[in-house]
Design a protein around this motif. Structure first.
Motif, PDB file in Angstrom:
ATOM      1  N   ASP A 196      -4.627   4.323  -4.988  1.00 18.88           N
ATOM      2  CA  ASP A 196      -4.099   4.263  -3.614  1.00 18.88           C
ATOM      3  C   ASP A 196      -2.842   3.398  -3.603  1.00 18.88           C
ATOM      4  OD1 ASP A 196      -3.769   4.523  -0.919  1.00 18.88           O
ATOM      5  OD2 ASP A 196      -5.359   3.108  -0.375  1.00 18.88           O
ATOM      6  N   VAL A 197      -1.733   3.994  -3.987  1.00 17.61           N
ATOM      7  CA  VAL A 197      -0.465   3.277  -4.136  1.00 17.61           C
ATOM      8  C   VAL A 197       0.225   3.163  -2.777  1.00 17.61           C
ATOM      9  CG1 VAL A 197       1.811   3.277  -5.228  1.00 17.61           C
ATOM     10  CG2 VAL A 197      -0.204   4.048  -6.519  1.00 17.61           C
ATOM     11  N   VAL A 198       0.613   1.948  -2.417  1.00 17.58           N
ATOM     12  CA  VAL A 198       1.326   1.735  -1.154  1.00 17.58           C
ATOM     13  C   VAL A 198       2.800   1.412  -1.379  1.00 17.58           C
ATOM     14  CG1 VAL A 198      -0.774   0.959   0.011  1.00 17.58           C
ATOM     15  CG2 VAL A 198       0.726  -0.733  -1.060  1.00 17.58           C
ATOM     16  N   TYR A 199       3.165   1.157  -2.634  1.00 20.32           N
ATOM     17  CA  TYR A 199       4.566   0.798  -2.921  1.00 20.32           C
ATOM     18  C   TYR A 199       4.815   0.922  -4.423  1.00 20.32           C
ATOM     19  CZ  TYR A 199       8.504  -2.201  -4.171  1.00 20.32           C
ATOM     20  OH  TYR A 199       9.662  -2.689  -4.725  1.00 20.32           O
ATOM     21  N   THR A 200       6.006   1.444  -4.783  1.00 21.04           N
ATOM     22  CA  THR A 200       6.432   1.507  -6.183  1.00 21.04           C
ATOM     23  C   THR A 200       7.924   1.213  -6.251  1.00 21.04           C
ATOM     24  OG1 THR A 200       4.801   3.233  -6.639  1.00 21.04           O
ATOM     25  CG2 THR A 200       6.506   2.878  -8.286  1.00 21.04           C
ATOM     26  N   THR A 224      13.167   2.720   5.409  1.00 23.03           N
ATOM     27  CA  THR A 224      12.542   4.034   5.506  1.00 23.03           C
ATOM     28  C   THR A 224      11.100   4.002   5.011  1.00 23.03           C
ATOM     29  OG1 THR A 224      13.382   4.636   3.306  1.00 23.03           O
ATOM     30  CG2 THR A 224      14.749   5.214   5.213  1.00 23.03           C
ATOM     31  N   ALA A 225      10.721   2.953   4.288  1.00 27.21           N
ATOM     32  CA  ALA A 225       9.377   2.833   3.725  1.00 27.21           C
ATOM     33  C   ALA A 225       8.536   1.853   4.544  1.00 27.21           C
ATOM     34  CB  ALA A 225       9.455   2.363   2.271  1.00 27.21           C
ATOM     35  N   PRO A 226       7.206   2.001   4.518  1.00 32.05           N
ATOM     36  CA  PRO A 226       6.360   1.070   5.262  1.00 32.05           C
ATOM     37  C   PRO A 226       6.261  -0.312   4.630  1.00 32.05           C
ATOM     38  CG  PRO A 226       5.018   2.667   4.072  1.00 32.05           C
ATOM     39  CD  PRO A 226       6.434   3.116   3.922  1.00 32.05           C
ATOM     40  N   TYR A 246      10.778   6.523  -1.122  1.00 33.86           N
ATOM     41  CA  TYR A 246      11.399   6.650   0.201  1.00 33.86           C
ATOM     42  C   TYR A 246      12.909   6.477   0.038  1.00 33.86           C
ATOM     43  CZ  TYR A 246       6.698   6.174   2.110  1.00 33.86           C
ATOM     44  OH  TYR A 246       5.368   6.357   2.408  1.00 33.86           O
ATOM     45  N   PRO A 247      13.641   7.586  -0.088  1.00 32.56           N
ATOM     46  CA  PRO A 247      15.088   7.475  -0.316  1.00 32.56           C
ATOM     47  C   PRO A 247      15.799   6.824   0.862  1.00 32.56           C
ATOM     48  CG  PRO A 247      14.474   9.733   0.201  1.00 32.56           C
ATOM     49  CD  PRO A 247      13.193   8.981   0.000  1.00 32.56           C
TER      50      PRO A 247
END
Length: 294
Positions: A196-200, A224-226, A246-247
């Motif tokens: 469950d990835v929320v950020y990379t 653009t990303a949470p 999230y570009p």
């Protein structure tokens, strides 16, 4: 004449008493470093002060540069300026005894009406010229997310339970871990679930002989990303680490009455049309764009 002698005698006594009180003042034996992180979403710029002396101002998701001060007692204050007001408004304070060779980071979170000041305190890190490692700490400053796992490794390494560099709840920071200088990817997942990835992050190079604090924040209207991460380096300063999934987006406004409708391209050969027929006063819809120079 006696009156004059009496007054002179009183003055001598007062001077002696004053000199005696100086000797009771605390004496600094070293210095500690202090900085502040703004984790209040949508807040205006926050002024960070030591007593009544301004240190720096910091926007949301940002941190002030570390500043060295004598190992004495201080009250650190936090202020904002509201449009239409004539003076800064103080909304939080924190008193601490600074200890030599210690690093103090204030995390300011919550709201301006009900702010929380969390203090993170560690020994300062020093490096030798021959050292090939850097120190990394991971911090949870995202009030919208629960407990998180932080993975920090080569891009080819898939997150796996047990390999996380830290597991943190909001307001927590991990102890420093040494890594060899090189390229790394930061991956954040919900705690206990590496799938469950929320950020990379993208693969980024981190130089040896620096201390980095990786702080995860809630995204705001400019993201653009949470989730947004900043890496705060003691030597290299702040480095934004946007989520690669999230570009970035870009918008255009035509503010020229003389030009009329315009076409916008992102290449010199005019083969890659980004916006067509943007008239005066119009705002183009947001379009994805490649991170970097365009």
């Amino acid at each position: 004449m006696q009156r004059i002698r009496l007054l002179l005698g009183c003055a001598v006594v007062l001077l002696a008493a004053g000199c005696g009180s100086d000797s009771s003042l605390p004496t600094a034996t070293g210095k500690g470093s202090v900085r502040a992180i703004n984790a209040i979403p949508a807040s205006p710029e926050i002024n960070f002060l030591i007593e009544e002396r301004g240190l720096s101002a910091v926007n949301y998701q940002g941190a002030t540069a570390p500043a060295d001060y004598d190992d004495l007692n201080y009250t650190f204050n936090f202020e904002v300026f509201y449009a239409g007001e004539t003076a800064f408004r103080r909304f939080a304070s924190r008193n601490i005894d600074v200890v030599a060779n210690r690093d103090y980071t204030f995390l300011v979170s919550g709201t301006l009406e009900n702010a929380t000041v969390t203090l993170w305190e560690f020994d300062e890190r020093s490096f030798d010229e021959a050292d090939s490692v850097f120190a990394a700490r991971f911090a949870h400053a995202s009030a919208m997310l629960g407990e998180l796992d932080f993975y920090f490794a080569d891009a080819a390494v898939v997150p796996a339970l047990g390999n996380q560099a830290a597991t943190l709840s909001f307001g927590e920071i991990a102890d420093a871990v040494d890594f060899s200088g090189g390229d790394y990817v930061l991956t954040i997942t919900t705690a206990g679930d590496p799938a469950d990835v929320v950020y990379t992050s993208a693969a980024s190079t981190f130089a040896a002989r620096d201390s980095y604090l990786f702080a995860a924040f809630d995204g705001d209207v400019s993201d653009t990303a949470p989730v947004f991460v900043n890496a705060f380096g003691d030597v290299t300063g702040t480095r934004p680490l946007p989520d690669v999934n999230y570009p970035s987006t870009i918008q255009f406004i035509n503010a020229s009455m003389e030009l009329g409708a315009v076409d916008i391209y992102d290449d010199e050969m005019l083969t890659s049309l980004v916006v067509a027929g943007l008239d005066f006063g119009q705002v183009a819809a947001a379009v994805d764009t490649i991170t970097g120079e365009n």
